[in-house]
Design an enzyme around this catalytic site. Structure first.
Site, mmCIF file in Angstrom:
data_model
loop_
_atom_site.group_PDB
_atom_site.id
_atom_site.type_symbol
_atom_site.label_atom_id
_atom_site.label_comp_id
_atom_site.label_asym_id
_atom_site.label_seq_id
_atom_site.Cartn_x
_atom_site.Cartn_y
_atom_site.Cartn_z
ATOM 1 N N CYS A 133 -1.254 2.765 16.438
ATOM 2 C CA CYS A 133 -2.179 3.724 16.942
ATOM 3 C C CYS A 133 -1.562 4.681 17.981
ATOM 4 O O CYS A 133 -1.110 3.916 19.139
ATOM 5 C CB CYS A 133 -3.418 3.047 17.500
ATOM 6 S SG CYS A 133 -4.560 4.253 17.871
ATOM 7 N N GLN B 47 -15.071 2.095 -7.086
ATOM 8 C CA GLN B 47 -14.428 1.081 -6.569
ATOM 9 C C GLN B 47 -12.877 1.365 -6.591
ATOM 10 O O GLN B 47 -12.367 0.518 -5.902
ATOM 11 C CB GLN B 47 -14.328 -0.230 -7.519
ATOM 12 C CG GLN B 47 -15.979 -0.779 -7.539
ATOM 13 C CD GLN B 47 -16.053 -1.847 -8.654
ATOM 14 O OE1 GLN B 47 -15.902 -3.059 -8.365
ATOM 15 N NE2 GLN B 47 -16.235 -1.443 -10.065
ATOM 16 N N HIS C 196 -14.961 0.536 -1.948
ATOM 17 C CA HIS C 196 -13.755 -0.304 -1.414
ATOM 18 C C HIS C 196 -12.748 0.351 -0.581
ATOM 19 O O HIS C 196 -11.643 -0.062 -0.576
ATOM 20 C CB HIS C 196 -13.053 -1.028 -2.631
ATOM 21 C CG HIS C 196 -14.101 -1.869 -3.489
ATOM 22 N ND1 HIS C 196 -13.741 -2.394 -4.667
ATOM 23 C CD2 HIS C 196 -15.429 -2.355 -3.069
ATOM 24 C CE1 HIS C 196 -14.517 -3.165 -5.062
ATOM 25 N NE2 HIS C 196 -15.630 -3.220 -4.068
ATOM 26 N N ARG D 280 1.566 1.919 -3.785
ATOM 27 C CA ARG D 280 0.385 2.297 -4.246
ATOM 28 C C ARG D 280 0.191 3.851 -3.844
ATOM 29 O O ARG D 280 -0.221 4.584 -4.645
ATOM 30 C CB ARG D 280 -0.859 1.591 -3.735
ATOM 31 C CG ARG D 280 -0.799 0.049 -4.552
ATOM 32 C CD ARG D 280 -1.852 -0.695 -4.212
ATOM 33 N NE ARG D 280 -3.092 0.027 -5.115
ATOM 34 C CZ ARG D 280 -4.131 -0.857 -5.241
ATOM 35 N NH1 ARG D 280 -4.786 -1.579 -4.196
ATOM 36 N NH2 ARG D 280 -5.274 -0.169 -5.890
ATOM 37 N N TYR E 16 0.910 -1.312 -0.063
ATOM 38 C CA TYR E 16 -0.111 0.070 -0.040
ATOM 39 C C TYR E 16 0.784 1.099 0.066
ATOM 40 O O TYR E 16 0.435 2.480 -0.489
ATOM 41 C CB TYR E 16 -0.856 -0.143 1.029
ATOM 42 C CG TYR E 16 -2.139 -1.092 0.839
ATOM 43 C CD1 TYR E 16 -3.180 -0.523 -0.230
ATOM 44 C CD2 TYR E 16 -2.129 -2.467 1.310
ATOM 45 C CE1 TYR E 16 -3.966 -1.628 -0.298
ATOM 46 C CE2 TYR E 16 -3.091 -3.072 0.919
ATOM 47 C CZ TYR E 16 -4.138 -2.806 0.096
ATOM 48 O OH TYR E 16 -4.934 -3.635 -0.156
ATOM 49 N N CYS F 88 -6.945 2.172 12.900
ATOM 50 C CA CYS F 88 -6.620 1.299 13.926
ATOM 51 C C CYS F 88 -7.510 0.208 13.980
ATOM 52 O O CYS F 88 -8.417 0.200 13.645
ATOM 53 C CB CYS F 88 -6.783 2.045 14.918
ATOM 54 S SG CYS F 88 -6.448 0.917 16.410
HETATM 55 N N1 APR Z 1 -11.148 3.413 -20.152
HETATM 56 C C1 APR Z 1 -12.347 2.529 -19.953
HETATM 57 N N2 APR Z 1 -12.258 0.842 -19.487
HETATM 58 C C2 APR Z 1 -11.018 0.641 -19.455
HETATM 59 C C3 APR Z 1 -9.893 1.404 -19.829
HETATM 60 C C4 APR Z 1 -10.078 2.684 -20.306
HETATM 61 N N3 APR Z 1 -8.920 3.372 -20.469
HETATM 62 N N4 APR Z 1 -8.532 0.628 -19.450
HETATM 63 C C5 APR Z 1 -8.981 -0.338 -19.020
HETATM 64 N N5 APR Z 1 -10.553 -0.504 -18.998
HETATM 65 C C6 APR Z 1 -11.336 -1.591 -18.501
HETATM 66 C C7 APR Z 1 -11.117 -3.136 -18.648
HETATM 67 O O1 APR Z 1 -11.388 -3.522 -19.988
HETATM 68 C C8 APR Z 1 -11.684 -3.774 -17.600
HETATM 69 O O2 APR Z 1 -13.004 -4.320 -18.190
HETATM 70 O O3 APR Z 1 -11.401 -1.531 -17.166
HETATM 71 C C9 APR Z 1 -11.728 -2.637 -16.662
HETATM 72 C C10 APR Z 1 -10.837 -2.989 -15.368
HETATM 73 O O4 APR Z 1 -11.254 -4.077 -14.749
HETATM 74 P P1 APR Z 1 -10.545 -4.521 -13.414
HETATM 75 O O5 APR Z 1 -9.193 -4.614 -13.404
HETATM 76 O O6 APR Z 1 -10.880 -5.891 -13.051
HETATM 77 O O7 APR Z 1 -10.819 -3.427 -12.309
HETATM 78 P P2 APR Z 1 -12.245 -3.233 -11.604
HETATM 79 O O8 APR Z 1 -13.559 -3.778 -12.096
HETATM 80 O O9 APR Z 1 -12.291 -2.189 -10.864
HETATM 81 O O10 APR Z 1 -11.959 -4.235 -10.154
HETATM 82 C C11 APR Z 1 -13.127 -4.482 -9.222
HETATM 83 O O11 APR Z 1 -11.565 -5.932 -8.128
HETATM 84 O O12 APR Z 1 -9.158 -5.543 -7.527
HETATM 85 C C12 APR Z 1 -10.320 -5.694 -7.047
HETATM 86 O O13 APR Z 1 -11.354 -4.257 -5.107
HETATM 87 C C13 APR Z 1 -10.555 -4.273 -6.312
HETATM 88 O O14 APR Z 1 -12.081 -2.590 -6.865
HETATM 89 C C14 APR Z 1 -11.352 -3.647 -7.331
HETATM 90 C C15 APR Z 1 -12.182 -4.662 -7.880
#
Ligand code: APR
Length: 241
Positions: free
Chosen positions: A143, A97, A115, A65, A62, A123
């Protein structure tokens, strides 16, 4: 033909965003990295079990990130969403998310971070989240009040979403009824309960849009309209008044 959303003076708009919205800012998507970090499955790090097994490693994940997110900026997709909110006021709600804070930096206010938030810490005992931009690479922070272990304010795999957040979203959907316009943007629709919002929107008779550069077929078939493209390119035109 450029897709354009038609709203009436009584339309209510609910937007669900996922990692794709931040991709053009340079934040890697979850599934774009095959769900791996340093050869480990992200679920192993982003989970209560992962934190119990190696809290220092989780804080390193994290902290990296936090470093990454603080170096990037909102893109035209985030900005178009904030501009739409400014037009609609209380007829608008954003459920994201994403934890990267880019929607806030673009000006979004009526927003629920379902999320969690990368730049908050809490804490394990007191449970009260606070803003925290620090990184912790050397030791697990404690904490100041009770000496409990501090953890990222993130909803990890296997954890429940805040029930108040879900009630707010359900309430918005119910109150909108057939006036609802639901848009899912940049999400693969694989993580629940967010992936089920489209079904709730359909049940009340809402109009459902998916905007994604590479939509997941099983998710896409639950929408009335699918716009294939990058959110930073599609949204400014889609939301043009
Ligand atoms: N514009 C639109 N869509 C896009 C772009 C873009 N520039 N780039 C990528 N994508 C799309 C991909 O095609 C995919 O369908 O964004 C989506 C990303 O999917 P994930 O990586 O699965 O992300 P997400 O759906 O937010 O994941 C949900 O899973 O990792 C856990 O908790 C975490 O919040 C996250 C959750």
């Amino acid at each position: 033909m450029t897709a354009r959303l038609t709203l009436t003076p009584t339309s209510k708009v609910l937007i669900l965003t996922g990692a794709g919205v931040s991709a053009e800012s340079g934040v890697p998507t979850f599934r774009g990295t095959n769900g791996l970090w340093e050869e480990r499955r992200v679920e192993e790090v982003a989970s209560p079990q992962g934190f119990d097994a190696d809290a220092k490693l989780v804080w390193r994940f994290y902290s990296l990130r936090r470093d990454g997110a603080s170096k990037v900026n909102p893109n035209p997709g985030h900005e178009a969403i904030a501009t739409l909110e400014a037009r609609l006021g209380d007829r608008f709600l954003l459920a994201t998310q994403n934890v990267d804070g880019l929607h806030t930096r673009a000006g979004s206010k009526r927003m629920i971070c379902i999320h969690g938030e990368l730049f908050k810490t809490r804490c394990e005992r007191c449970n009260e989240p606070f803003v925290d931009t620090k990184t912790y690479f050397d030791a697990v922070p404690r904490c100041e009040t009770c000496d409990g272990r501090l953890r990222p304010h993130i909803v990890w795999f296997g954890e429940m979403l805040n029930p108040t957040h879900l009630t707010q979203i359900d309430g918005f959907i119910e109150s909108a009824g057939p006036e609802l316009v639901f848009l899912a943007i940049g999400t693969s629709g694989q993580v629940y309960p967010a992936a089920g919002f489209v079904d709730a929107a359909r049940r009340v008779g809402g109009q459902c849009w998916l905007v994604d550069v590479d939509p997941t077929p099983e998710y896409a078939r639950r929408f009335d309209h699918v716009v294939r493209g990058k959110s930073g390119e599609v949204l400014p035109a889609l939301f043009a008044p």
